[in-house]
Design a protein around this motif. Sequence first.
Motif, mmCIF file in Angstrom:
data_model
loop_
_atom_site.group_PDB
_atom_site.id
_atom_site.type_symbol
_atom_site.label_atom_id
_atom_site.label_comp_id
_atom_site.label_asym_id
_atom_site.label_seq_id
_atom_site.Cartn_x
_atom_site.Cartn_y
_atom_site.Cartn_z
ATOM 1 N N VAL A 91 4.440 -7.832 20.780
ATOM 2 C CA VAL A 91 3.482 -8.639 20.010
ATOM 3 C C VAL A 91 2.122 -7.956 20.137
ATOM 4 O O VAL A 91 1.626 -7.763 21.244
ATOM 5 C CB VAL A 91 3.405 -10.076 20.583
ATOM 6 N N TRP B 164 -1.325 -15.021 11.747
ATOM 7 C CA TRP B 164 -2.361 -14.926 12.789
ATOM 8 C C TRP B 164 -3.598 -14.220 12.234
ATOM 9 O O TRP B 164 -4.727 -14.663 12.444
ATOM 10 C CB TRP B 164 -1.819 -14.160 14.012
ATOM 11 N N ILE C 274 -0.279 -3.610 9.198
ATOM 12 C CA ILE C 274 0.874 -4.127 9.945
ATOM 13 C C ILE C 274 1.998 -3.095 9.805
ATOM 14 O O ILE C 274 2.097 -2.417 8.784
ATOM 15 C CB ILE C 274 1.359 -5.491 9.384
ATOM 16 N N GLU D 102 2.695 -12.518 12.349
ATOM 17 C CA GLU D 102 1.535 -11.631 12.511
ATOM 18 C C GLU D 102 0.565 -11.795 11.337
ATOM 19 O O GLU D 102 -0.653 -11.845 11.518
ATOM 20 C CB GLU D 102 2.003 -10.170 12.635
ATOM 21 N N ARG E 9 -4.486 -8.059 18.745
ATOM 22 C CA ARG E 9 -5.566 -7.617 17.862
ATOM 23 C C ARG E 9 -6.926 -8.121 18.326
ATOM 24 O O ARG E 9 -7.942 -7.494 18.068
ATOM 25 C CB ARG E 9 -5.333 -8.141 16.433
#
Length: 585
Positions: free
Chosen positions: A135, A197, A156, A194, A138
């Motif tokens: 994971v 987020w 990504i 992701e 960032r």
Amino acid sequence: MILVMRHHVIEPLGVLYLLGIAKKLGWDAQVVLIKESDFTPLYDEVERFKPDIVGFSIWTGWHVQTFKACDHVREMGVPVAIGGPHATFNADACLPHADWVIKGEGFRLFRKLLEGDLGHGIHFDDERMAEGFPVPDRELLYNLYPELGRSPIKSIMCSVGCPFKCSYCYAPHYNNMYGGFELTLRPVDEVIEEGLWIRENFPCDLIYFQDDIFGFNLTWLAEFAEKWPKQVGIPWHCQIRLEMTRDERRLDLFRDGGCTGITLAIESGNDFLREFVLFRGMTDDLIEEGIRKIQDRGLTLRTEQILAVPFSDIQTDIETLKFNVKLKPSMAWTSILQPYGGTNMGTIASKFGFWRGTNDDLDESFFDRSTLQHVKGGRHSIEPVARALKSGKESSLLGMKVDLPPVGEGNAKVFPRDLVGINGNPTTPACEISYLSPEENARYCDQTAILQRNFDWLSKVPDGHELATRFVALPKEEWTWATLGKFGEVHFVEKCGFDNVLLFKAQLTEAFGGPTLPEKIAQNPYPFFVLPSGPDFARYLVEKNVLETADQKVLFDDFGKEVRYWLYGRALYKTEEAKPAIVAL
Ligand code: SF4
């Protein structure tokens, strides 16, 4: 722990994943992104933060100066780990500068390193992506480097692996290290998580999927295209190989899944160079057809090309421009070859005498002037031999033997396979190749550099290759902004008509808001006819003083870079508002 990588406008994805592993294991981590090879901020951070380990991610071309930094950090008493592409393909060269060298995909090894379970030396995990994708963390990076957090584009990665064999790429060797190609895919739900987020925590207008071949697996893509628009909804851009356009279901899924643009490589407009030198045996028809399918779906398109490859000449480079004029991409991104050792391109460049240095002599930039010793007549001596010897898929250039003369002395003799026949007598060369003199070579390298700086806007000019041909034929001293304007005038009048050129100038002047144009724009208004929001771009360059310098090399270097960035925002990613060009192809 401190992780170190070169600063770039795109966030360093590998570092994000490593930070994720460190965070999960409870390590306190910092990141230093190096700007312009100034490692002082790293040394200051080592003093302040007192890390237990400094990890460098290094790629070829940036390794010489980074090795010095590794040595310096070790002299400060902190052990060093090196990973990244240079460690993967040149592990032995990294070892004198590191306590640990991690070859290949190294997430599991990195975990073991942090857990104190990895002895010093070179390590290779032959089970690819054994623990899947970590994971990414960032938050730490975006807080440390707010410009990356503020960027409207976030990257990504959804998959690792590529089955293709482009000669200038390390991917084929990477596959060999693991016994063949394998595509490692992240679960779609993890990618969605992701994306969510990012959407909830930082500004983001576009996701750039950094996979080499995004959407290669159609089952995965179908699930992604179903879920992403509903759950995340951020538009996205991806990279593919042209062959992937054959199956139109993939392109439909791209469009339906929220894709707004695609990046793909053409590399050369010359089919011999594509097939035998670049190992991209695709026909003009496949390229044209694939690009038409992309454009028919309303997606933006960046083509990529490489100038000054082995056996190219200025005609083949102009051919590449001509092909782009025909294809009409949103952006025609162009680089100049760096023949990295360890790739098949490096082998060809060394074998045929185009390159006699090592990776230590190469730069990290894809835009620097060519460093190769080019040959007379480009591909003409070698092409018939290479075509005659071709059998199977591999380029026959790899199997040939070459008797190289000392540098600067005579021709190279090219033999089909062996220098000596079965009877022990020398065999007859299949052909000889002769090299450009130092003056001729410098001339060709200069020509490709000036072409690269102007490629993007010329690809949008009606028959822009003809204007390019005339301009690069001038003596180097005449490659000035004003001369380009004079040649542009003749070209545009010829292609569009005198009255129309007056009209375009009037439109530009009016949009500029004045009765006259600033001097530099009036000298050469033509790029601003063909670029989106051309008058705004002209104003931007004037305000930034880009065109004021007397040094024409600096002017064209900066101009080429500014055009590139202008097109990213206004033509390719469309993260900026843009008006149509005054003249559209
Ligand atoms: S398609 Fe891209 S990743 Fe794959 S071999 Fe070619 S350059 Fe490398």
